[in-house]
Design a protein around this motif. Structure first.
Motif, mmCIF file in Angstrom:
data_model
loop_
_atom_site.group_PDB
_atom_site.id
_atom_site.type_symbol
_atom_site.label_atom_id
_atom_site.label_comp_id
_atom_site.label_asym_id
_atom_site.label_seq_id
_atom_site.Cartn_x
_atom_site.Cartn_y
_atom_site.Cartn_z
ATOM 1 N N LYS A 1 0.797 -1.225 0.000
ATOM 2 C CA LYS A 1 0.000 0.000 0.000
ATOM 3 C C LYS A 1 0.834 1.281 0.000
ATOM 4 C CE LYS A 1 -3.928 -2.275 0.428
ATOM 5 N NZ LYS A 1 -4.999 -2.240 -0.591
ATOM 6 N N VAL B 1 -4.400 -4.340 7.860
ATOM 7 C CA VAL B 1 -5.286 -4.938 6.855
ATOM 8 C C VAL B 1 -6.737 -4.530 7.119
ATOM 9 C CG1 VAL B 1 -6.182 -7.120 5.958
ATOM 10 C CG2 VAL B 1 -3.741 -6.865 6.390
ATOM 11 N N THR C 1 -6.975 -0.781 5.836
ATOM 12 C CA THR C 1 -6.768 -0.544 4.401
ATOM 13 C C THR C 1 -7.718 -1.345 3.523
ATOM 14 O OG1 THR C 1 -5.015 -2.236 4.365
ATOM 15 C CG2 THR C 1 -4.338 0.057 4.701
ATOM 16 N N GLU C 2 -8.197 -2.508 4.005
ATOM 17 C CA GLU C 2 -9.094 -3.341 3.212
ATOM 18 C C GLU C 2 -10.556 -3.190 3.643
ATOM 19 O OE1 GLU C 2 -8.018 -4.967 0.681
ATOM 20 O OE2 GLU C 2 -5.860 -4.904 1.014
ATOM 21 N N ASN C 3 -10.769 -2.456 4.739
ATOM 22 C CA ASN C 3 -12.125 -2.242 5.272
ATOM 23 C C ASN C 3 -12.811 -3.576 5.559
ATOM 24 O OD1 ASN C 3 -14.329 -0.778 6.183
ATOM 25 N ND2 ASN C 3 -15.278 -0.675 4.147
ATOM 26 N N ALA D 1 -9.562 -10.008 8.418
ATOM 27 C CA ALA D 1 -8.153 -9.625 8.288
ATOM 28 C C ALA D 1 -7.247 -10.789 8.666
ATOM 29 C CB ALA D 1 -7.856 -8.410 9.170
ATOM 30 N N ILE E 1 -7.173 -13.256 5.788
ATOM 31 C CA ILE E 1 -6.332 -12.784 4.676
ATOM 32 C C ILE E 1 -4.858 -13.053 4.981
ATOM 33 C CG2 ILE E 1 -5.517 -10.718 3.467
ATOM 34 C CD1 ILE E 1 -8.389 -9.598 3.791
#
Length: 647
Positions: free
Chosen positions: A24, A77, A80-82, A88, A91
């Motif tokens: 990111k 995570v 940034t990934e909502n 999270a 992931i």
């Protein structure tokens, strides 16, 4: 969803926060220090141009000095990934190659059990430490005194003593603790034939084992009886403890490595304690087994390049070779190992006591890159006097490098090993013929003439000489960055033969930091990886160069000026020789001979070496041959610069 105890700890251990964040952000290379895991970038959570977002990879956290965002990989995570916390974790678990656990309604119960076991271990530790101070621990104290372990060191490392019999079980039962829980904590053993439980540790000096969070997860014991079945004994596998996934002293070592100390991997408890007391506080040890993949991941989490410190005997080398086989498939840019081999039959404790901290530091400074030890394993004690034997060596080396999954690192390993093979297999120089007489080893009589005695065609491989001089130039600049600007015009005109050297020079010429050698080397590592730097500095002719051995501005400037002058002469000689060969068909023989003779004379004036002299060799520390005339040339130059520093 509840996660089982230890799952998140293992997830954070396997992951690099810097790798997660790198998806990111764009790192600020001037401000970041990849070697120390200290990274800076513009914050991904608010608009800014400056790099105020700070990632401390070894500690696993980030913080923005602008918007004050902070957290770990899971938080990053999520933001940034909502996604939710569990999403999270899923992931990151996929990235780490971990399987998400099934829903466990008893997770809280297991967490409570783990806490109970930790508390029982702490109670046992108090008993062991008290026993060491009492009369029952007199022999153990005498042994520790003989080993030179001071009382304050015993306190620092919480050393204790487990008496004979079932003294611990009786002590803990008197405090109302359940023997079943004692067994589950690894403190009691139970025979398979149904007999009563017994103290697992008896008549042993005790070393508490804590995890990275500081929890007391098990013990290791050193037998007082020299005839004991096991000299060192670790606790059994429990809910808290898996010896293949733990490292002794990991908590203090992580803190010291975070402050810039080199991470050292020693063989046992006493080595760790001796090294730590000597100031090498970033020291850990595997727990009585060969290094495992899980332990290796933990080491790389603490430091990008741990140093494996092993005894230099057969057993130590065998252990090092096992680590190599384990590590090769796992190598990637920024993850490496070095190996410090101690003198035969000497451990760190012995070396420090007999020769002091400086001797141990010298061993660590001389740590070998893994490629050097791989080469040693396949060549030491062997003869390669036939094509079949040479082919067998090449096959064995190729088999090892094929294990490396990272294609870039594999290429660098293949290149390094190819160069080592070339040095090993290169033809010996033919015996010098007696002038005007027949030499049975040389064939027909050879009578050199003034024009052909040192011709370019008889002068050997100038490309090798050029590569060697390029390496010395680059190493001198790396050790003395203040000279870059002074020699900038001449450096920009260099036409490097080696592609790696060309890449290194490009990074050096772009360097705009302070004239600090460490900063320049870290810039090279960040741009090209550590392997290219290690291979350069491991070259024997680089190791003997005065500006590398004893860097100072005067010596470095004189050596750099000489090497650049000789490189220009080699470039000119090569150009003239190429043109002469192109003209050979059109020119008369005498003209060609004269032209080649002029090239040779120019070349010899530049490198100051008679081509027909017998070349003597020394053996460098890493086993490679060093041209003695090269060594003497460096010494002569150093004596001219510093008459007061004659060796």
């Amino acid at each position: 969803m509840s996660l089982p105890p230890g799952f998140l700890d293992e997830l954070r251990t396997r992951l690099s926060l810097a790798d997660v964040v790198a998806r990111k952000v764009v790192w600020d290379t001037r401000k970041s220090n990849a070697g120390k895991g200290d990274m800076w970038a513009p914050c991904p959570f608010h608009q800014e141009k400056s790099a105020s977002f700070h990632v401390v990879d070894r500690e696993g956290y980030y913080y923005c000095f602008g918007c004050h965002a902070k957290g770990d990989a899971i938080n990053f995570v999520q933001e940034t990934e909502n996604v939710s916390f569990i999403e999270a974790v899923e992931i990151l678990a996929r990235e780490a190659g971990m399987t998400m656990p099934a829903r466990d309604p008893r997770a809280k119960e297991k967490a409570d059990l783990s806490q109970q076991l930790v508390e029982i271990n702490e109670a046992a530790l108090r008993f062991f430490r008290l026993s060491l101070q009492q009369g029952i621990g007199a022999d153990a104290r005498a042994y520790l005194d003989k080993r030179g372990m001071k009382p304050e060191t015993r306190d620092r490392f919480e050393i204790g003593f487990a008496p004979n019999g079932n003294a611990l079980m009786q002590h803990l039962k008197a405090q109302g603790m359940d023997p079943v829980l004692m067994q589950r904590a690894g403190l009691l053993g139970k025979p398979d034939d149904g007999r009563d439980m017994y103290d697992f540790f008896r008549d042993r000096i005790m070393f508490p084992i804590r995890d990275a969070r500081g929890r007391l997860i098990s013990f290791g014991g050193r037998a007082m009886d020299p005839n004991a079945r096991a000299k060192y004994l670790n606790g059994p596998a429990t809910t808290l403890f898996d010896k293949s996934a733990a490292l002794y002293n990991i908590g203090p070592a992580r803190a010291a490595a975070g402050q810039g100390q080199t991470l050292i991997v020693a063989e046992g408890y006493m080595d760790v304690i001796a090294l730590s007391e000597a100031g090498f506080e970033a020291t850990v040890a595997p727990l009585g087994t060969a290094v495992t993949e899980g332990q290796l991941a933990m080491m790389w989490r603490l430091s990008p390049e741990p140093v494996i410190a092993l005894d230099g005997d057969t057993a130590g080398l065998r252990a090092a070779y096992k680590v190599i086989d384990l590590s090769l498939p796992l190598l990637k840019s920024g993850h490496a190992l070095r190996f410090a081999l101690l003198p035969d039959k000497t451990d760190p404790d012995d070396l420090i006591k007999s020769k002091g901290r400086e001797a141990m530091q010298g061993v660590l400074d001389g740590a070998l890159p893994m490629v050097a030890l791989l080469w040693r394993r396949e060549t030491e004690g062997k003869t390669f006097d036939s094509p079949e034997r040479r082919a067998a060596l090449e096959t064995a080396l190729a088999k090892s490098t094929r294990l490396i999954e990272d294609q870039i690192i594999r290429r660098h390993y293949d290149d390094a090993l190819k160069e080592l093979r070339w040095n090993l297999f290169r033809p010996a120089r033919a015996p010098r013929p007696t002038k005007g007489k027949w030499n049975p080893r040389a064939g027909a009589p050879v009578v050199p003439t003034a024009g052909t005695k040192a011709s370019a065609l008889a002068a050997g491989d100038d490309r090798t000489a050029q590569v060697m001089r390029e390496a010395v130039v680059l190493a001198t600049l790396l050790m003395n960055p203040s000279l870059i600007e002074r020699f900038l015009d001449r450096l920009e005109r260099l036409d490097m033969v080696s592609p790696d050297h060309a890449r290194l020079l490009s990074v050096i010429l772009r360097y705009e930091g302070a004239a600090v050698s460490q900063e320049l080397r870290e810039s090279v590592v960040a741009a090209l990886g550590r392997e290219i730097l290690d291979l350069l500095m491991a070259r024997p002719h680089v190791q003997i160069a005065p500006p590398v051995r004893r860097p100072d501005p005067v010596t470095a400037a004189a050596c750099l000026d000489e090497e650049l002058t000789k490189l220009r002469a080699l470039y000119g000689a090569k150009t003239t020789l190429d043109e002469a060969i192109e003209d050979m068909l059109a020119a008369e023989d005498e003209a060609v001979t004269w032209r080649l003779g002029e090239v040779a004379a120019s070349r010899n004036r530049a490198i100051k070496a008679e081509t027909e002299e017998t070349i003597e060799t020394d053996i460098a520390d890493n086993g490679l041959e060093i041209n003695r005339s090269e060594r003497d040339r460096w010494q002569k130059l150093l004596n001219e610069i510093h008459p007061d520093k004659r060796q």
